[in-house]
Enzyme design. Structure first.
Site, short mmCIF file in Angstrom:
data_model
loop_
_atom_site.label_atom_id
_atom_site.label_comp_id
_atom_site.label_asym_id
_atom_site.label_seq_id
_atom_site.Cartn_x
_atom_site.Cartn_y
_atom_site.Cartn_z
N LYS A 156 0.83 -1.21 0.00
CA LYS A 156 0.00 0.00 0.00
C LYS A 156 0.86 1.25 0.00
O LYS A 156 0.57 2.23 -0.68
CB LYS A 156 -0.95 0.00 1.21
CG LYS A 156 -1.94 1.16 1.24
CD LYS A 156 -2.93 1.11 0.08
CE LYS A 156 -3.83 2.32 0.02
NZ LYS A 156 -4.54 2.42 -1.26
N VAL A 157 1.91 1.23 0.78
CA VAL A 157 2.77 2.40 0.85
C VAL A 157 4.10 2.08 0.18
O VAL A 157 4.78 1.14 0.57
CB VAL A 157 3.01 2.83 2.31
CG1 VAL A 157 3.96 4.01 2.37
CG2 VAL A 157 1.69 3.17 2.98
#
Lengths: 343, 343
Positions: B338-339
């Site tokens: 996600k990051v």
């Protein structure tokens, strides 16, 4: 085959630019220093857009100027040109006939910006619209895929920045560049020996970072134009934000990885791609990095800021060889014309 | 399945932004007017980079501001930040954890630029570095493919420009937008009925122009992230400069073609693609244009400048459906997190 001939002419084109266009470029550099732009905007399409990507890094890193790429449709279709009065506005086009790019220059003139056209035709509409013009002096380019005019565009930008910052070390590197380009062509003679392996390749990606972000885009464009297959050029950083998901066993990737500041990051990505089983075709002048590729496309050691002028060459040769092993028309790819006029 | 849930939340997220973040945005707009920037620089990666592409057109066409996209590696790897003291510098990131984007903001602060972060996390490093922050208020986004945070980024930019030029007509359009997004979701319920046909599609391209250049890139990114296939987003104009050569019989293309100034140009390209036998999946609110596609992805009629906030939605649904028919993990595509922190 004009494409082969034009690829091989690159050492002479670059040498001629250095010898015959430098006085003009010096005068333009002096005018830019006098104008003292707050920022730079570059308008270009296709291959010339990749030259603009190189300019973004070179102007930024060497001359402290922030470079943005123009959205020409703001000038043509929407007719709402943004404010450019404090900008140096550069239009780049091989033919000089890109009407949308010419309109950006015209609007910039009206606003009092400093305008410069870089084309291969001193009589072209763009050359006549801009306040200043740099002639690529590449001679006629007959093959539809641009090669010698692309490296001439990069050389022009490099000469302009070197004169803008009046840096003797940069000038010396550029004077020596034709020799490095010839060496690259000599190394690239090996590419036909392994081109057959990619005869049935239907997709691919190319990766570069920093100065060679432009190279990744340009090699991707050459392969697409000449071989009709889909692929995309990426920054090493952007590739990690999503597209890396497309890489599986055997996925072919051209990695542009010469020595320089960004090499450790690119090398780290190479390791991740190897873990996923990607098939790597590496363009580099670093022995360790070359050894990480199944195919090794060697270039000579040059400073990173000028490396895109050599690293693109094995990509040009690779794209041409792929068209040849597939039996495609090399000089006139399906559905393309030399001059594309968009609005 | 979080992805489906997050796609469906978009009307509420957009409504919440309008209701709860507008006062903050008004204050920021006043600060920008007082600063009177000579130009705008936006730093972003991945999906947020596509939001930046939208901003380039909206700031240019509606506020007369020239927008360039930052090259973050000039700040991080090369450590040669360009001059930004007369610029509005905007960093966009869902997580607010993009370290390279944060560095651009930090350098811009040091030079006296006006800095703004747009993130979904008020406590993030980027939110704390910039002088101003706009909270996307999208709630946690769990699926790795960004959907609601992307449309929230576009809405934030639209609100900012509407307040910058203090335009009541624009404000009214934005107030009404949640309804148009819900209508788009309702129309998109048809997409699963024909998704099977593309189960074995291995390459594709997407096309948009002007405001929807961003949409073409974003839909291409969603399909790549979720389905591991190669494809690329193009401007209608750039596509004619080379990549059109890749189009043969049956080649699948998603065309973003809502009503607006650029539609005649896109329509002309559609005709050329049909001549080549391309298979067209068309996103539009124009009956004539929809009828030119084999697949019709309908969106409601909205002004062109705000259309990217609705036109991307059928693309999100199409990408999700392709992942579903292929049996892929929709919320967590292979090899993505996600990051993504790049330098």
């Amino acid at each position: 085959m004009f494409l082969q001939k034009e690829i091989n002419e690159q050492p002479q084109v670059i040498a001629r630019l250095y010898q015959e266009e430098r006085d003009n470029i010096k005068q333009i550099a002096a005018a830019i220093r006098a104008f003292d732009p707050a920022f730079v905007v570059i308008a270009a399409r296709g291959t010339s857009d990749n030259a603009a990507r190189y300019a973004q890094y070179l102007f930024g890193a060497q001359a402290g100027l922030s470079v943005g790429l123009s959205a020409p449709s703001l000038h043509t279709l929407y007719q709402t040109p943004p404010t450019l009065k404090r900008a140096l506005v550069i239009g780049i086009s091989q033919s000089g006939q890109a009407e949308d790019v010419r309109r950006v220059l015209e609007d910039a003139n009206k606003q009092g910006a400093l305008t410069l056209a870089i084309t291969n035709n001193i009589e072209s509409p763009m050359a006549k619209t801009a306040q200043y013009h740099i002639d690529l002096m590449a001679g006629e380019e007959i093959s539809i895929a641009a090669t010698k005019t692309y490296t001439a565009q990069l050389m022009t930008i490099a000469l302009l920045v070197a004169e803008l910052v009046e840096n003797d070390a940069m000038r010396a590197v550029l004077a020596d560049l034709p020799r490095s380009i010839q060496t690259t062509l000599d190394y690239s003679a090996d590419i036909p020996n392994w081109a057959d392996r990619y005869r049935y390749m239907t997709q691919f990606a190319t990766i570069g970072r920093g100065y060679n972000y432009a190279t990744a885009f340009e090699i991707s464009l050459k392969v697409k134009e000449l071989c009709y297959i889909t692929g995309e050029g990426y920054s090493e950083a952007d590739f990690r934000h999503g597209p890396i998901a497309t890489v599986g066993q055997g996925f072919p990737m051209v990695i542009v990885a010469p020595q320089g500041v960004v090499l450790p990051n690119v090398q780290d990505l190479i390791n991740k791609l190897k873990e996923r089983g990607a098939e790597l075709l590496i363009i580099s002048n670093d022995e360790t990095v070359l050894a990480m590729g199944l195919q090794q496309m060697r270039v000579p050691v040059v400073p990173e800021w000028v490396s895109p002028i050599v690293t693109v060459i094995p990509g040009q040769v690779f794209a041409m060889q792929q068209a040849l092993v597939r039996g495609y028309a090399v000089d006139k790819p399906r559905g393309l014309s030399k001059v594309t006029v968009t609005q």
